[in-house]
Motif scaffolding. Sequence first.
Motif, mmCIF file in Angstrom:
data_model
loop_
_atom_site.group_PDB
_atom_site.id
_atom_site.type_symbol
_atom_site.label_atom_id
_atom_site.label_comp_id
_atom_site.label_asym_id
_atom_site.label_seq_id
_atom_site.Cartn_x
_atom_site.Cartn_y
_atom_site.Cartn_z
ATOM 1 N N ILE A 333 -3.173 21.003 3.846
ATOM 2 C CA ILE A 333 -2.941 19.551 3.734
ATOM 3 C C ILE A 333 -2.234 19.039 4.995
ATOM 4 O O ILE A 333 -2.619 18.015 5.570
ATOM 5 C CB ILE A 333 -2.124 19.234 2.463
ATOM 6 C CG1 ILE A 333 -3.035 19.403 1.241
ATOM 7 C CG2 ILE A 333 -1.546 17.816 2.504
ATOM 8 C CD1 ILE A 333 -2.330 19.382 -0.079
ATOM 9 N N ALA A 334 -1.209 19.787 5.434
ATOM 10 C CA ALA A 334 -0.490 19.380 6.653
ATOM 11 C C ALA A 334 -1.479 19.296 7.824
ATOM 12 O O ALA A 334 -1.497 18.313 8.572
ATOM 13 C CB ALA A 334 0.638 20.363 6.944
ATOM 14 N N LYS A 335 -2.326 20.333 7.927
ATOM 15 C CA LYS A 335 -3.305 20.379 9.024
ATOM 16 C C LYS A 335 -4.224 19.153 8.977
ATOM 17 O O LYS A 335 -4.517 18.540 10.007
ATOM 18 C CB LYS A 335 -4.126 21.673 8.894
ATOM 19 C CG LYS A 335 -4.627 22.199 10.234
ATOM 20 C CD LYS A 335 -5.483 23.445 10.073
ATOM 21 C CE LYS A 335 -4.629 24.693 9.895
ATOM 22 N NZ LYS A 335 -5.458 25.884 9.574
ATOM 23 N N GLY A 336 -4.636 18.811 7.773
ATOM 24 C CA GLY A 336 -5.506 17.640 7.594
ATOM 25 C C GLY A 336 -4.854 16.356 8.098
ATOM 26 O O GLY A 336 -5.536 15.392 8.422
ATOM 27 N N HIS A 337 -3.536 16.343 8.148
ATOM 28 C CA HIS A 337 -2.807 15.163 8.652
ATOM 29 C C HIS A 337 -2.377 15.370 10.109
ATOM 30 O O HIS A 337 -1.557 14.607 10.620
ATOM 31 C CB HIS A 337 -1.560 14.907 7.802
ATOM 32 C CG HIS A 337 -1.882 14.365 6.445
ATOM 33 N ND1 HIS A 337 -2.283 13.070 6.232
ATOM 34 C CD2 HIS A 337 -1.873 14.946 5.223
ATOM 35 C CE1 HIS A 337 -2.507 12.881 4.940
ATOM 36 N NE2 HIS A 337 -2.263 14.003 4.303
ATOM 37 N N LEU A 360 13.861 17.810 12.890
ATOM 38 C CA LEU A 360 13.688 18.067 11.452
ATOM 39 C C LEU A 360 13.639 16.792 10.594
ATOM 40 O O LEU A 360 13.516 16.871 9.385
ATOM 41 C CB LEU A 360 14.762 19.004 10.889
ATOM 42 C CG LEU A 360 14.676 20.486 11.229
ATOM 43 C CD1 LEU A 360 15.648 21.288 10.347
ATOM 44 C CD2 LEU A 360 13.275 21.033 11.030
ATOM 45 N N MET A 361 13.738 15.635 11.239
ATOM 46 C CA MET A 361 13.714 14.388 10.460
ATOM 47 C C MET A 361 12.391 14.239 9.690
ATOM 48 O O MET A 361 12.382 13.862 8.524
ATOM 49 C CB MET A 361 13.898 13.172 11.389
ATOM 50 C CG MET A 361 15.325 12.915 11.798
ATOM 51 S SD MET A 361 16.397 12.552 10.405
ATOM 52 C CE MET A 361 15.782 10.949 9.919
ATOM 53 N N ILE A 366 9.541 14.197 4.620
ATOM 54 C CA ILE A 366 8.404 14.612 3.767
ATOM 55 C C ILE A 366 8.926 15.332 2.515
ATOM 56 O O ILE A 366 8.429 15.110 1.406
ATOM 57 C CB ILE A 366 7.398 15.474 4.572
ATOM 58 C CG1 ILE A 366 6.708 14.599 5.630
ATOM 59 C CG2 ILE A 366 6.369 16.127 3.650
ATOM 60 C CD1 ILE A 366 5.864 15.357 6.646
ATOM 61 N N CYS A 367 9.948 16.164 2.679
ATOM 62 C CA CYS A 367 10.547 16.834 1.502
ATOM 63 C C CYS A 367 11.147 15.792 0.552
ATOM 64 O O CYS A 367 10.974 15.868 -0.668
ATOM 65 C CB CYS A 367 11.623 17.834 1.927
ATOM 66 S SG CYS A 367 10.937 19.325 2.669
ATOM 67 N N ASP A 403 0.407 12.832 -0.664
ATOM 68 C CA ASP A 403 0.827 11.432 -0.769
ATOM 69 C C ASP A 403 2.135 11.189 0.001
ATOM 70 O O ASP A 403 2.307 10.137 0.623
ATOM 71 C CB ASP A 403 1.012 11.079 -2.255
ATOM 72 C CG ASP A 403 0.970 9.587 -2.477
ATOM 73 O OD1 ASP A 403 -0.038 8.963 -2.100
ATOM 74 O OD2 ASP A 403 1.969 9.033 -2.983
ATOM 75 N N ALA A 404 3.043 12.178 -0.051
ATOM 76 C CA ALA A 404 4.327 12.047 0.658
ATOM 77 C C ALA A 404 4.098 11.969 2.167
ATOM 78 O O ALA A 404 4.719 11.159 2.861
ATOM 79 C CB ALA A 404 5.232 13.231 0.315
ATOM 80 N N ILE A 405 3.191 12.794 2.676
ATOM 81 C CA ILE A 405 2.907 12.750 4.124
ATOM 82 C C ILE A 405 2.341 11.374 4.502
ATOM 83 O O ILE A 405 2.762 10.763 5.490
ATOM 84 C CB ILE A 405 1.942 13.883 4.554
ATOM 85 C CG1 ILE A 405 2.592 15.251 4.337
ATOM 86 C CG2 ILE A 405 1.535 13.717 6.024
ATOM 87 C CD1 ILE A 405 1.712 16.437 4.706
ATOM 88 N N LYS A 406 1.409 10.895 3.664
ATOM 89 C CA LYS A 406 0.821 9.567 3.950
ATOM 90 C C LYS A 406 1.920 8.509 3.992
ATOM 91 O O LYS A 406 1.947 7.653 4.876
ATOM 92 C CB LYS A 406 -0.196 9.206 2.864
ATOM 93 C CG LYS A 406 -1.521 9.922 3.018
ATOM 94 C CD LYS A 406 -2.483 9.450 1.940
ATOM 95 C CE LYS A 406 -3.705 10.345 1.898
ATOM 96 N NZ LYS A 406 -4.241 10.502 0.544
ATOM 97 N N ALA A 407 2.852 8.576 3.010
ATOM 98 C CA ALA A 407 3.927 7.573 2.938
ATOM 99 C C ALA A 407 4.815 7.635 4.175
ATOM 100 O O ALA A 407 5.171 6.598 4.748
ATOM 101 C CB ALA A 407 4.756 7.796 1.673
ATOM 102 N N VAL A 408 5.162 8.850 4.612
ATOM 103 C CA VAL A 408 6.049 8.995 5.776
ATOM 104 C C VAL A 408 5.332 8.498 7.034
ATOM 105 O O VAL A 408 5.921 7.795 7.867
ATOM 106 C CB VAL A 408 6.524 10.465 5.939
ATOM 107 C CG1 VAL A 408 7.266 10.661 7.245
ATOM 108 C CG2 VAL A 408 7.402 10.860 4.760
ATOM 109 N N LYS A 409 4.042 8.825 7.141
ATOM 110 C CA LYS A 409 3.293 8.373 8.329
ATOM 111 C C LYS A 409 3.245 6.846 8.375
ATOM 112 O O LYS A 409 3.389 6.242 9.438
ATOM 113 C CB LYS A 409 1.867 8.925 8.290
ATOM 114 C CG LYS A 409 1.811 10.398 8.675
ATOM 115 C CD LYS A 409 0.396 10.824 8.959
ATOM 116 C CE LYS A 409 0.387 11.771 10.152
ATOM 117 N NZ LYS A 409 -0.973 12.148 10.527
ATOM 118 N N LYS A 410 3.065 6.245 7.213
ATOM 119 C CA LYS A 410 3.010 4.786 7.126
ATOM 120 C C LYS A 410 4.366 4.183 7.549
ATOM 121 O O LYS A 410 4.427 3.241 8.338
ATOM 122 C CB LYS A 410 2.694 4.377 5.686
ATOM 123 C CG LYS A 410 2.015 3.063 5.547
ATOM 124 C CD LYS A 410 1.328 3.002 4.209
ATOM 125 C CE LYS A 410 1.350 1.620 3.665
ATOM 126 N NZ LYS A 410 0.923 1.574 2.277
#
Length: 414
Positions: A333-337, A360-361, A366-367, A403-410
């Motif tokens: 999933i990480a790779k996909g992002h 590490l931010m 993401i965590c 979903d968390a990665i998407k939110a952080v990227k946004k």
Amino acid sequence: MKTYEYKETTALFRRAAKVIPCGVYGHFAPAPYVPVDHYPFFANRAQGSKFWDVDGNEFIDYMCGYGPIILGYNHPVVDEAFQAQIKEVDTTSIATPQLVELAELMVDMITIADWAFFAKNGADTTNYAVTIARAATGRPKIIAFKGGYHGTSPWMQAPGHHGVTKDDLRNIIRLDWADFAQLERAIDENDGQVAGLIASPYHHPIFSDNAEPEPGYWQKVEQLLRKKGIVFIVDDIRCGFRLNLCGSNELYGFKPDLICFCKAMANGYPISALVGTDALKTDTAKVFHTGSYWFGGAYMAAAIACLKEMQRIDAPKILKEKGEKLFNGMTDIAKGHGLTLSVTGHPSMAYPKIIDDPSLMLHQDICGESTRRGAFFASHHNWYITTEHTDEDIQRTLDIFDDAIKAVKKQNAR
Ligand SMILES: Cc1ncc(COP(=O)(O)O)c(C=O)c1O
């Protein structure tokens, strides 16, 4: 995906801060949980792979009480054994037969064990182990590794730790993990002074990559320690029963003299154990060590049930498979992002970390975003999994992570 609110956690924490130093102290303290408002701090209920906080939010748990929960919360076999015994007798004025039964079981299970001794917390056993090493050798110094954690007694802390004096650390030699030449040098420079070496079976410092030993490393250490008459202590408090039911050292093919166990030994019931070889039995008997609650028969009954259940189901095999499934999925999933997830340590208790941002931010965000969607992720510490984490739990966790990665990227794109 819906994100959680923590009104009750916040209200309770405000009350806690008034009457408890730090509010919530020790390893449950908020300090490493960043962003802090993404995390709960008080639970009301737990079952299987999950817990529910005081706001009623549900979490798939990847910390498992920082390791004690291995068969899932409220495991019926362990709980029934505990309940049956506590109704009869737990702490009284003499020991209960469970003391002997549990010692026999551990001597049977743990390859190097000729005897066993029980306490409550992990540090009860690491303290005892180093004292036994000193008693057996008549030497003062103990070798440990930088970043290794063995509890909160002053000798176990890094220099500069609040309240720790130079005297507390005078006899502690802290070396870099897995630098064999440095170890040889330290032993030569302190010839005849080193009583023991204490180390976890693999290196699991916080906020840092974990490191399994290179093949042959522990065997070289074992040979050197034997030649120099130094007691070899394995702190298996974190890894114990997750890697190998005969002692994690068996996975890496070496034999220490003493092993400390605690977490996972009784699926959350407080009990710890020190096991050792016959060569150290007499010296161990001479070192007085005890505690008010160390003979609780119900906790021993829980440990007996937990150890037998872990044997019956081959818990380490299940944990490894589940860990691999989780971390392989997260890596993809990480790779996909366009991100890289480093996964270090053994799959049953690995430390995953998004490494694209050295501060590490990004990893912490993401965590945190995963946690407030229902997958309890710590950013600073190795994770844990239970045998009760289902395929559905893992799939839900992967969806949350995505979903968390998407939110952080946004958020970061704003
Ligand atoms: C490797 C290791 N050793 C020792 C300890 C200390 O155990 P306790 O906190 O039960 O005293 C811990 C606790 O996290 C640990 O992870």
